[in-house]
Design a protein around this motif. Structure first.
Motif, PDB file in Angstrom:
ATOM      1  N   PRO A   6       8.457   6.220  -5.955  1.00  0.00           N
ATOM      2  CA  PRO A   6       9.527   5.228  -5.835  1.00  0.00           C
ATOM      3  C   PRO A   6      10.779   5.634  -6.614  1.00  0.00           C
ATOM      4  O   PRO A   6      11.856   5.110  -6.366  1.00  0.00           O
ATOM      5  CB  PRO A   6       8.925   3.954  -6.424  1.00  0.00           C
ATOM      6  CG  PRO A   6       7.491   4.211  -6.597  1.00  0.00           C
ATOM      7  CD  PRO A   6       7.239   5.681  -6.555  1.00  0.00           C
ATOM      8  N   GLY A  20       0.969  -6.921  -1.414  1.00  0.00           N
ATOM      9  CA  GLY A  20       1.702  -6.975  -2.679  1.00  0.00           C
ATOM     10  C   GLY A  20       0.819  -6.543  -3.835  1.00  0.00           C
ATOM     11  O   GLY A  20       1.232  -5.755  -4.697  1.00  0.00           O
ATOM     12  N   GLY A  21      -0.411  -7.054  -3.823  1.00  0.00           N
ATOM     13  CA  GLY A  21      -1.354  -6.712  -4.892  1.00  0.00           C
ATOM     14  C   GLY A  21      -1.673  -5.229  -4.892  1.00  0.00           C
ATOM     15  O   GLY A  21      -1.700  -4.587  -5.957  1.00  0.00           O
ATOM     16  N   LEU A  74       0.169  -2.806  -3.713  1.00  0.00           N
ATOM     17  CA  LEU A  74       1.359  -2.056  -4.132  1.00  0.00           C
ATOM     18  C   LEU A  74       1.447  -2.018  -5.657  1.00  0.00           C
ATOM     19  O   LEU A  74       1.670  -0.961  -6.270  1.00  0.00           O
ATOM     20  CB  LEU A  74       2.615  -2.679  -3.517  1.00  0.00           C
ATOM     21  CG  LEU A  74       3.967  -2.052  -3.870  1.00  0.00           C
ATOM     22  CD1 LEU A  74       3.938  -0.549  -3.689  1.00  0.00           C
ATOM     23  CD2 LEU A  74       5.078  -2.649  -3.028  1.00  0.00           C
ATOM     24  N   ILE A  75       1.249  -3.182  -6.290  1.00  0.00           N
ATOM     25  CA  ILE A  75       1.315  -3.228  -7.748  1.00  0.00           C
ATOM     26  C   ILE A  75       0.181  -2.400  -8.357  1.00  0.00           C
ATOM     27  O   ILE A  75       0.384  -1.660  -9.321  1.00  0.00           O
ATOM     28  CB  ILE A  75       1.272  -4.695  -8.242  1.00  0.00           C
ATOM     29  CG1 ILE A  75       2.591  -5.370  -7.853  1.00  0.00           C
ATOM     30  CG2 ILE A  75       1.055  -4.770  -9.745  1.00  0.00           C
ATOM     31  CD1 ILE A  75       2.646  -6.838  -8.124  1.00  0.00           C
ATOM     32  N   LEU A  77       1.085   1.260  -8.142  1.00  0.00           N
ATOM     33  CA  LEU A  77       2.091   1.609  -9.147  1.00  0.00           C
ATOM     34  C   LEU A  77       1.446   1.675 -10.538  1.00  0.00           C
ATOM     35  O   LEU A  77       1.774   2.537 -11.352  1.00  0.00           O
ATOM     36  CB  LEU A  77       3.238   0.584  -9.148  1.00  0.00           C
ATOM     37  CG  LEU A  77       4.111   0.548  -7.890  1.00  0.00           C
ATOM     38  CD1 LEU A  77       5.107  -0.602  -7.952  1.00  0.00           C
ATOM     39  CD2 LEU A  77       4.840   1.874  -7.696  1.00  0.00           C
ATOM     40  N   ALA A  78       0.504   0.751 -10.786  1.00  0.00           N
ATOM     41  CA  ALA A  78      -0.180   0.736 -12.074  1.00  0.00           C
ATOM     42  C   ALA A  78      -1.019   1.997 -12.244  1.00  0.00           C
ATOM     43  O   ALA A  78      -1.037   2.624 -13.309  1.00  0.00           O
ATOM     44  CB  ALA A  78      -1.057  -0.512 -12.196  1.00  0.00           C
ATOM     45  N   ARG A 112       1.071   4.838 -13.065  1.00  0.00           N
ATOM     46  CA  ARG A 112       1.556   4.689 -14.438  1.00  0.00           C
ATOM     47  C   ARG A 112       0.484   5.167 -15.424  1.00  0.00           C
ATOM     48  O   ARG A 112       0.783   5.850 -16.401  1.00  0.00           O
ATOM     49  CB  ARG A 112       1.888   3.216 -14.669  1.00  0.00           C
ATOM     50  CG  ARG A 112       2.248   2.833 -16.055  1.00  0.00           C
ATOM     51  CD  ARG A 112       3.697   3.112 -16.348  1.00  0.00           C
ATOM     52  NE  ARG A 112       4.027   2.606 -17.664  1.00  0.00           N
ATOM     53  CZ  ARG A 112       3.842   3.312 -18.766  1.00  0.00           C
ATOM     54  NH1 ARG A 112       3.354   4.527 -18.713  1.00  0.00           N
ATOM     55  NH2 ARG A 112       4.129   2.788 -19.933  1.00  0.00           N
ATOM     56  N   ILE A 113      -0.773   4.817 -15.150  1.00  0.00           N
ATOM     57  CA  ILE A 113      -1.858   5.224 -16.042  1.00  0.00           C
ATOM     58  C   ILE A 113      -2.043   6.733 -15.999  1.00  0.00           C
ATOM     59  O   ILE A 113      -2.240   7.385 -17.017  1.00  0.00           O
ATOM     60  CB  ILE A 113      -3.181   4.515 -15.650  1.00  0.00           C
ATOM     61  CG1 ILE A 113      -3.063   3.012 -15.929  1.00  0.00           C
ATOM     62  CG2 ILE A 113      -4.355   5.097 -16.408  1.00  0.00           C
ATOM     63  CD1 ILE A 113      -4.175   2.200 -15.315  1.00  0.00           C
ATOM     64  N   TRP A 124       6.149  -2.678 -17.698  1.00  0.00           N
ATOM     65  CA  TRP A 124       5.017  -1.781 -17.884  1.00  0.00           C
ATOM     66  C   TRP A 124       4.905  -0.765 -16.745  1.00  0.00           C
ATOM     67  O   TRP A 124       4.599   0.399 -16.972  1.00  0.00           O
ATOM     68  CB  TRP A 124       3.716  -2.583 -18.011  1.00  0.00           C
ATOM     69  CG  TRP A 124       2.575  -1.681 -18.329  1.00  0.00           C
ATOM     70  CD1 TRP A 124       2.375  -1.018 -19.504  1.00  0.00           C
ATOM     71  CD2 TRP A 124       1.521  -1.283 -17.462  1.00  0.00           C
ATOM     72  NE1 TRP A 124       1.253  -0.246 -19.418  1.00  0.00           N
ATOM     73  CE2 TRP A 124       0.710  -0.384 -18.179  1.00  0.00           C
ATOM     74  CE3 TRP A 124       1.182  -1.604 -16.139  1.00  0.00           C
ATOM     75  CZ2 TRP A 124      -0.420   0.197 -17.618  1.00  0.00           C
ATOM     76  CZ3 TRP A 124       0.063  -1.021 -15.595  1.00  0.00           C
ATOM     77  CH2 TRP A 124      -0.728  -0.142 -16.334  1.00  0.00           C
ATOM     78  N   LEU A 125       5.166  -1.196 -15.529  1.00  0.00           N
ATOM     79  CA  LEU A 125       5.008  -0.284 -14.392  1.00  0.00           C
ATOM     80  C   LEU A 125       6.083   0.800 -14.370  1.00  0.00           C
ATOM     81  O   LEU A 125       5.853   1.899 -13.877  1.00  0.00           O
ATOM     82  CB  LEU A 125       5.061  -1.061 -13.067  1.00  0.00           C
ATOM     83  CG  LEU A 125       3.853  -1.912 -12.724  1.00  0.00           C
ATOM     84  CD1 LEU A 125       4.029  -2.548 -11.367  1.00  0.00           C
ATOM     85  CD2 LEU A 125       2.582  -1.074 -12.744  1.00  0.00           C
ATOM     86  N   PRO A 183      10.943   1.249  -9.915  1.00  0.00           N
ATOM     87  CA  PRO A 183      12.176   0.511  -9.660  1.00  0.00           C
ATOM     88  C   PRO A 183      11.880  -0.975  -9.482  1.00  0.00           C
ATOM     89  O   PRO A 183      11.004  -1.334  -8.687  1.00  0.00           O
ATOM     90  CB  PRO A 183      12.682   1.120  -8.350  1.00  0.00           C
ATOM     91  CG  PRO A 183      12.094   2.481  -8.308  1.00  0.00           C
ATOM     92  CD  PRO A 183      10.763   2.378  -8.998  1.00  0.00           C
ATOM     93  N   ILE A 224      11.296  -2.628  -6.013  1.00  0.00           N
ATOM     94  CA  ILE A 224      10.009  -2.456  -5.334  1.00  0.00           C
ATOM     95  C   ILE A 224       8.956  -3.366  -5.952  1.00  0.00           C
ATOM     96  O   ILE A 224       8.227  -4.079  -5.256  1.00  0.00           O
ATOM     97  CB  ILE A 224       9.584  -0.981  -5.400  1.00  0.00           C
ATOM     98  CG1 ILE A 224      10.555  -0.151  -4.561  1.00  0.00           C
ATOM     99  CG2 ILE A 224       8.152  -0.799  -4.924  1.00  0.00           C
ATOM    100  CD1 ILE A 224      10.312   1.316  -4.608  1.00  0.00           C
ATOM    101  N   ALA A 255       7.039  -6.744  -4.162  1.00  0.00           N
ATOM    102  CA  ALA A 255       5.593  -6.961  -4.160  1.00  0.00           C
ATOM    103  C   ALA A 255       5.271  -8.322  -4.768  1.00  0.00           C
ATOM    104  O   ALA A 255       4.483  -9.098  -4.208  1.00  0.00           O
ATOM    105  CB  ALA A 255       4.889  -5.848  -4.931  1.00  0.00           C
ATOM    106  N   VAL A 268       3.332 -11.587  -3.230  1.00  0.00           N
ATOM    107  CA  VAL A 268       2.112 -12.120  -3.838  1.00  0.00           C
ATOM    108  C   VAL A 268       2.292 -13.603  -4.143  1.00  0.00           C
ATOM    109  O   VAL A 268       1.449 -14.433  -3.787  1.00  0.00           O
ATOM    110  CB  VAL A 268       1.763 -11.344  -5.132  1.00  0.00           C
ATOM    111  CG1 VAL A 268       0.647 -12.041  -5.882  1.00  0.00           C
ATOM    112  CG2 VAL A 268       1.358  -9.918  -4.796  1.00  0.00           C
TER     113      VAL A 268
END
Lengths: 316, 321
Positions: free
Chosen positions: A263, A302-303, A305-306, A309-310, A313-314, B114-115, B118, B121, B125, B129
């Motif tokens: 992204p 949505g969940g 996607l997050i 991204l998480a 990130r990890i 934390w993420l 951008p 985006i 999301a 949700v």
């Protein structure tokens, strides 16, 4: 995790996504038995081309570190343009290709407008594409009075069911577009520039990359791909209306990100995003057959996607 | 002569545009120049104004959030549910809707920071949700039949005093001006948004700034949800969702920038009012209301395009973030 767009190390990502798609496909098959599987596949095959084209339209600007919020509006506006051209000129002989070209040109023009704003006026892609979204959907609503344009020549709807060499025509169109984009991004010199601009636009500028031109190209292509998606939708719905596919924005973003498009820009694998949209569409159709609502899909997408991204990130 | 601040330029341009609309509308559009009509414009801009004043803080801090309409919907839905359970007063209604908004705003701050993706985006999301979740839980049902004190006249009550939506908007605008101009927090926000790296090295910014900005937007979204429920005397899960990009457009039109560090309360209010005025003039002059979005989009592009052209040399290519 340093795969550049032009490099071949994207392979691991691609295989991962393909494996995921295959696994889900198998799961769906076993879950619904062979009787429903054909129905499932048919509904997937119907929606994947338009969604897939929109995913490509979203993925390209993202690889360049931007975004195009206007893809769905451009798709609808292009479909409206083509439909109006048919209504005005009829559908005989040379008119059909002209009407189709008109739609593609409208899409490309919208994309180029956004691209010019990003490239030359240095406007943030979010704002530029938001402006493009408002103008495209505003103009579309204005010329259609918010209603659907119908009364298209018969071959428009027939094209949705047409097969060539046993494959649906729309799937072939989508695969051809994907192959072209993949060539451009992974094999052509343009892909290197795209990757460079996405990673660090300023450094690219100082090392002689024509950043403005890359942006302009990317958004114009994004507009043309959106228009192509719009034409596919025109055929599937046998009508054009601003507001078709309003819920597609999230799922295209999700497919692009799942397919490995960073992204923040710079990275992405074209075929993996295709695998991702396939996976998503199969699970969506599966959910739909199970009786889950559109809203459940919204929450799930949505969940996911997050969560993706998480995960990134990890791992980073 | 020193170059004027971009906020001032935005206000000047919007002021000129407004003057043009007001004079043109007054001269050529029947029914435009009445007090009632102009007050209606302000009322119709009220909800968007609350959102925009919330979003302003987020933009100044160099962040972005488009999930606020869903946050407002959840807040008003929570409020409406509690109405059916028992009688609340104004104070608890404000606390509940504002509190739900604040809590979700803080969640947004945590997730976005934390993420490190951008924020556009991440918050697309989150919007889905929240919005999808609310539609699932509420099954799309409309809630109405509110207590008498809530339906009674088009006013809020704060500590027993009647407050109309316009006054509420003014109060929030005053609070925002004070926070931005007169407090340590306001300066920190602007510093962090203007140059995050430099601010961090000065020991300023980070999670606290994001929490403040997103929390502020969340709280105001909750209040906007309450205000809209009061205006319509009904709560439908989807009635606010879909308006978020118009609010972003209005705020940007008011001189805020996605690059952060820029934006003013006056400009934001003008931006929101300007868009509402365009709509009003279009409707009254008998033109199709379908013109509104095309005109607004064009205004947005025209307003923003020369903005950065003046600073082209210094500007970092977009996407470098």
């Amino acid at each position: 995790m340093t795969d550049a767009i032009g490099s071949r190390t994207d392979g691991s990502r691609r295989r991962f996504a393909l494996a995921g798609a295959a696994a889900l496909a198998v799961a769906a098959f076993t879950a619904f038995g062979f009787g429903d599987a054909t129905g499932l596949l048919r509904s997937v095959a119907h929606q994947v081309p338009e969604l897939g084209l929109l995913v490509l339209a979203m993925a390209l600007p993202m690889m360049a570190g931007g975004i195009n919020l206007a893809i769905v509006a451009i798709a609808n506006l292009s479909a409206v343009a083509t439909a109006l051209a048919f209504a005005r000129l009829g559908g005989d002989g040379l008119v059909a290709p002209l009407a189709l070209a008109f739609g593609l040109a409208v899409g490309g023009g919208c994309g180029a407008l956004i691209g010019a704003l990003v490239a030359h006026a240095r406007i943030d892609p979010v704002v530029a594409s938001l402006g493009g979204l408002m103008v495209a959907s505003g103009v579309g609503i204005l010329v259609t009075n918010g209603s659907a344009v119908t009364g298209l020549p018969d071959f428009v709807a027939a094209a949705a069911d047409r097969t060539v060499f046993g494959l649906p025509l729309m799937t072939l169109v989508f695969l051809a577009a994907t192959a072209l984009v993949a060539l451009l991004v992974h094999r052509a010199p343009f892909g290197r520039r795209l990757s460079a601009v996405g990673h660090n636009a300023q450094a690219s500028l100082y090392s002689g990359v024509d950043v403005a031109r890359v942006h302009l190209t990317v958004y114009t292509l994004s507009g043309i791909l959106s228009a192509l998606a719009g034409l596919v939708m025109l055929s599937r719905f046998n009508s054009a209306r601003m507001g078709y596919g309003d819920s597609y924005l999230l799922v295209t973003l999700l497919a692009a990100v799942l397919g490995g498009v960073d992204p923040k820009g710079g990275r992405g694998a074209v075929w993996a995003t295709v695998a991702a949209i396939l996976t998503l569409q199969i699970s969506a159709s599966g959910l739909n057959l199970l009786g889950a609502s559109q809203h459940a899909a919204s929450v799930a997408w949505g969940g996911i996607l997050i969560a993706k991204l998480a995960l990134d990130r990890i791992r980073a | 002569m020193a170059e004027s601040r971009p906020e001032t330029r935005a206000i000047r341009r919007l002021g000129a545009g407004m003057a043009l609309l007001l004079v043109g509308g007054g001269l050529f559009v029947p029914g435009f120049a009445s007090t009632d009509n102009l007050l209606d414009v302000v009322t119709s801009a009220g909800i968007a104004g609350l959102f925009a004043l919330g979003l302003l803080m987020v933009l100044i801090a160099g962040e972005l959030d488009i999930s606020f309409t869903a946050v407002a919907s959840i807040a008003q839905f929570g409020l409406a549910l509690l109405f059916t359970r028992g009688d609340l007063g104004w104070a608890s209604a404000i606390l509940i809707s504002g509190g739900i908004g604040l809590a979700l705003g803080l969640v947004n701050a945590a997730v976005v920071t934390w993420l490190r993706a951008p924020p556009i985006i991440t918050t697309i999301a989150l919007l889905n949700v929240y919005g999808g979740g609310l539609a699932l839980l509420s099954r799309g049902e409309m809630l109405y039949d509110f207590p008498v004190w809530f339906s009674d006249a088009a006013v809020f009550r704060v500590f027993g005093l009647p407050v109309s939506l316009q006054v509420l908007l003014l109060a929030v605008a005053t609070a925002a001006t004070l926070v931005l101009g007169r407090t340590h927090w306001g300066l920190t926000l602007r510093a962090a948004g203007g140059n995050r790296e430099a601010a961090l090295r000065q020991g300023v910014g980070g999670v606290a700034v994001a929490a403040f900005a997103y929390g502020w937007l969340g709280f105001l979204s909750g209040i906007a949800g309450l205000a809209q429920a009061q205006l319509l005397q009904a709560v439908t899960p989807g009635s606010l969702i879909g308006r978020e990009l118009d609010v972003v457009a209005a705020t940007i039109l008011g001189g805020a920038s996605l690059a952060g560090g820029r934006g003013s309360v006056g400009g934001t209010l003008l931006g929101v009012l300007f868009i509402a005025l365009i709509g009003n003039v279009l409707v009254l002059s008998g033109l199709s209301p379908y013109w509104h979005q095309a005109v607004t989009g064009t205004v947005l592009i025209v307003a923003v395009a020369p903005f950065l052209r003046g600073r082209r040399r210094a500007a970092i290519p977009v996407g470098a973030s």
